[in-house]
Motif scaffolding. Structure first.
Motif, PDB file in Angstrom:
ATOM      1  N   THR A  59       2.450   2.331  -3.304  1.00  0.00           N
ATOM      2  CA  THR A  59       1.545   3.051  -4.202  1.00  0.00           C
ATOM      3  C   THR A  59       1.150   4.415  -3.652  1.00  0.00           C
ATOM      4  N   TRP A  96       0.832  -1.200   0.000  1.00  0.00           N
ATOM      5  CA  TRP A  96       0.000   0.000   0.000  1.00  0.00           C
ATOM      6  C   TRP A  96       0.870   1.255   0.000  1.00  0.00           C
ATOM      7  N   TRP A 113     -15.464   2.703   0.399  1.00  0.00           N
ATOM      8  CA  TRP A 113     -15.814   2.996  -0.994  1.00  0.00           C
ATOM      9  C   TRP A 113     -17.318   3.222  -1.070  1.00  0.00           C
ATOM     10  N   SER A 138     -16.597   1.926  -9.794  1.00  0.00           N
ATOM     11  CA  SER A 138     -16.504   0.687  -9.014  1.00  0.00           C
ATOM     12  C   SER A 138     -15.223   0.661  -8.186  1.00  0.00           C
ATOM     13  N   ARG A 139     -15.276  -0.080  -7.096  1.00  0.00           N
ATOM     14  CA  ARG A 139     -14.165  -0.126  -6.143  1.00  0.00           C
ATOM     15  C   ARG A 139     -12.969  -0.874  -6.709  1.00  0.00           C
ATOM     16  N   PRO A 140     -11.771  -0.302  -6.580  1.00  0.00           N
ATOM     17  CA  PRO A 140     -10.568  -1.037  -6.965  1.00  0.00           C
ATOM     18  C   PRO A 140     -10.157  -2.027  -5.877  1.00  0.00           C
ATOM     19  N   ALA A 141      -9.220  -2.885  -6.197  1.00  0.00           N
ATOM     20  CA  ALA A 141      -8.725  -3.856  -5.220  1.00  0.00           C
ATOM     21  C   ALA A 141      -7.847  -3.147  -4.187  1.00  0.00           C
ATOM     22  N   TYR A 165      -6.732  10.021  -2.913  1.00  0.00           N
ATOM     23  CA  TYR A 165      -6.941  10.948  -4.020  1.00  0.00           C
ATOM     24  C   TYR A 165      -5.896  12.060  -3.920  1.00  0.00           C
ATOM     25  N   SER A 178      -4.405   4.044  -9.849  1.00  0.00           N
ATOM     26  CA  SER A 178      -5.429   3.769 -10.859  1.00  0.00           C
ATOM     27  C   SER A 178      -5.192   4.654 -12.076  1.00  0.00           C
ATOM     28  N   SER A 179      -5.416   4.097 -13.250  1.00  0.00           N
ATOM     29  CA  SER A 179      -5.311   4.870 -14.492  1.00  0.00           C
ATOM     30  C   SER A 179      -6.670   5.397 -14.945  1.00  0.00           C
ATOM     31  N   THR A 180      -7.729   5.025 -14.222  1.00  0.00           N
ATOM     32  CA  THR A 180      -9.077   5.475 -14.583  1.00  0.00           C
ATOM     33  C   THR A 180      -9.282   6.915 -14.127  1.00  0.00           C
ATOM     34  N   PHE A 205      -8.257   4.622   0.276  1.00  0.00           N
ATOM     35  CA  PHE A 205      -8.104   5.027  -1.115  1.00  0.00           C
ATOM     36  C   PHE A 205      -7.648   6.483  -1.145  1.00  0.00           C
TER      37      PHE A 205
END
Length: 501
Positions: free
Chosen positions: A383, A380, A438, A482-485, A492, A463-465, A490
């Protein structure tokens, strides 16, 4: 009782005298003097405020019985406890097998300090703090003031020295903790029954073992009338000075009982000695708990708890992966990586650090469940570390319906976080909002971010979204889908046109 201990340790008087002289010499070199007005000028070094995450290690002889928790050495002599019943049922009478007899089982046969250091670095830790001596009086280093050490018994190696080399080789900071102060009374229950605590041959190990005489609970040390002799205070000062003299730790953590009034003069002497030597490096940290030291003279640690809001100076909370013990116990259960990551984010948003404990087995291995938690935290942080390391508090620490109960030993009162709970940090020109869930419908509003902040861009780390967003009078509305893994934390990254302190 105290005189019996003094006779048993008299052989170390020359070494103790030499260490006390070294402390006095260190007190004289400046910039700090051994008085509280001078020590109130202390400031935590920049490296500590930037590090944010450390690993604590409780590893000692108490891992051998592996029952209840790391206070088994004390409670096994208390006839009212389950530890006492377990000791008698499993090991027999206390005159036949006392705590000292567990040392033979503490061999560390599979201990690999380099593997530990690699694991802690993979976990994302920036500093590692090892217990140099717990309240049981067994030194994990090569003390010159005791024969009851890991260098002479059990592992028969200087455990602190080996781990210090390994940790520094990984580029991490190294610290030590001392719980020596409460050894003054730690084995007092052994005086109340037939046990090896009363054997003069072992007095140098079991300590004075004077009655622990408290009123109004352990946390109010102004109402603690336990006897502490001047000789014991000198021994505490010398043994604590050994840690700096031999290993030059970046951080020293002192357990709460150094707040007993008997230690106040010696504490000032030690802090001046440690801070003056640390000033010749790039600064050192000393952690204290509750009211053991005057505010501002060291770095506050909130054990198993949190603060309610941003603290202007750096602080720390310490807790453990285990649900029951700081040291290793059999059939233990463990906290999830998600809960620890959420705690880390909450603490960092308030200008704090998290010191997370592991309890290795007596053979030197770390249980797989603890390793798995550490590695998930590390993934974690790999990232989302920009929201943690080197970060600073924002104008508010967070928002949402769930507020942790402030204070030490309050973590058991924690309630589950929700998708409306956020914690905020700043790093360089970005604001980070860490969401502890989420949203079920894929939309959430961050109410603390106003149109006047002039948001320019929002992205979800890892995330690339693209994140669709709107700045409204109610706050920053995020449409996140939708929730990522991954753990429910999370992050931002939000760019604004204003510098929002």
């Amino acid at each position: 009782m105290d005189q019996a201990w003094q006779r048993a340790t008299a052989r170390y008087a020359p070494e103790r005298k030499a260490l006390l002289a070294e402390v006095a010499q260190g007190d004289a070199i400046g910039p700090f003097r051994p008085d509280w007005i001078s020590l109130a000028q202390y400031q935590a070094p920049a490296w500590f405020g930037a590090a944010k995450f450390g690993i604590f290690i409780h590893w000692g002889v108490y891992a051998v019985p592996a029952f209840a928790n790391e206070w088994y050495p004390r409670n096994m002599y208390d006839g009212t406890t389950r530890e006492h019943a377990h000791q008698l049922d499993t090991h027999g009478p206390l005159t036949h097998r006392g705590y000292k007899d567990f040392i033979a089982g503490f061999k560390a046969r599979h201990w690999d300090p380099a593997a530990w250091a690699r694991l802690f670095k993979q976990a994302g830790a920036r500093y590692v703090v090892q217990v140099a001596e717990h309240s049981d009086g067994f030194a994990m280093y090569d003390s010159k003031l005791s024969r009851w050490t890991a260098a002479q018994m059990g592992p028969k190696r200087d455990v602190v020295a080996a781990l210090e080399r390994a940790v520094r080789a990984e580029g991490l900071r190294f610290g030590l903790s001392s719980h020596r102060a409460e050894h003054d009374w730690f084995f007092d229950h052994g005086r109340e029954l037939a046990s090896d605590v009363n054997d003069p041959a072992d007095a140098d190990f079991y300590g004075p073992a004077v009655p622990h005489f408290v009123q109004d609970g352990d946390q109010d040390l102004q109402q603690d009338w336990t006897y502490v002799s001047p000789t014991y205070v000198d021994d505490w000062l010398a043994r604590t000075a050994e840690l700096e003299a031999y290993y030059r730790p970046d951080l020293i953590y002192l357990d709460w009982w150094v707040g007993h009034p008997a230690f106040r003069g010696a504490l000032a002497e030690f802090l001046a000695y440690y801070y003056n030597r640390g000033a010749q490096r790039d600064g050192v940290v000393l952690n204290y708990k509750l009211h053991a030291l005057p505010a501002g003279s060291a770095v506050l640690d909130v054990e198993r708890g949190q603060l309610g809001d941003i603290r202007p100076t750096p602080w720390q909370t310490d807790t453990t992966i285990s649900n029951s013990s700081w040291g290793y116990v059999e059939s233990d259960s463990y906290r999830s990586a998600t809960s620890i990551i959420q705690l880390l984010a909450d603490v960092v948003s308030k200008n704090g650090n998290l010191l997370l404990d592991v309890g290795p087995r007596p053979d030197g291995t770390i249980v797989p469940q603890e390793q798995a938690v550490l590695l998930e935290i590390g993934r974690w942080l790999a990232t989302n570390g920009a929201a943690i390391y080197d970060s600073h508090p924002w104008r508010v620490s967070g928002e949402g319906p769930t507020a942790p109960t402030a204070g030490a030993f309050k973590e058991q009162l924690a309630k589950p976080w929700t998708a409306d709970d956020f914690r905020f940090t700043r790093n360089k020109d970005l604001l980070y909002a860490i969401e502890f869930g989420w949203p079920a419908d894929g939309t959430v509003t961050i109410r603390s971010i106003k149109p006047t902040d002039r948001v320019q861009d929002v992205r979800l780390l890892g995330s690339s979204t693209p994140v669709r967003w709107q700045s409204t009078g109610q706050g920053l509305v995020l449409h996140v889908g939708s929730r990522p893994a991954g753990p429910a934390a999370f992050v931002y990254a939000i760019r604004t046109a204003t510098d929002t302190p």
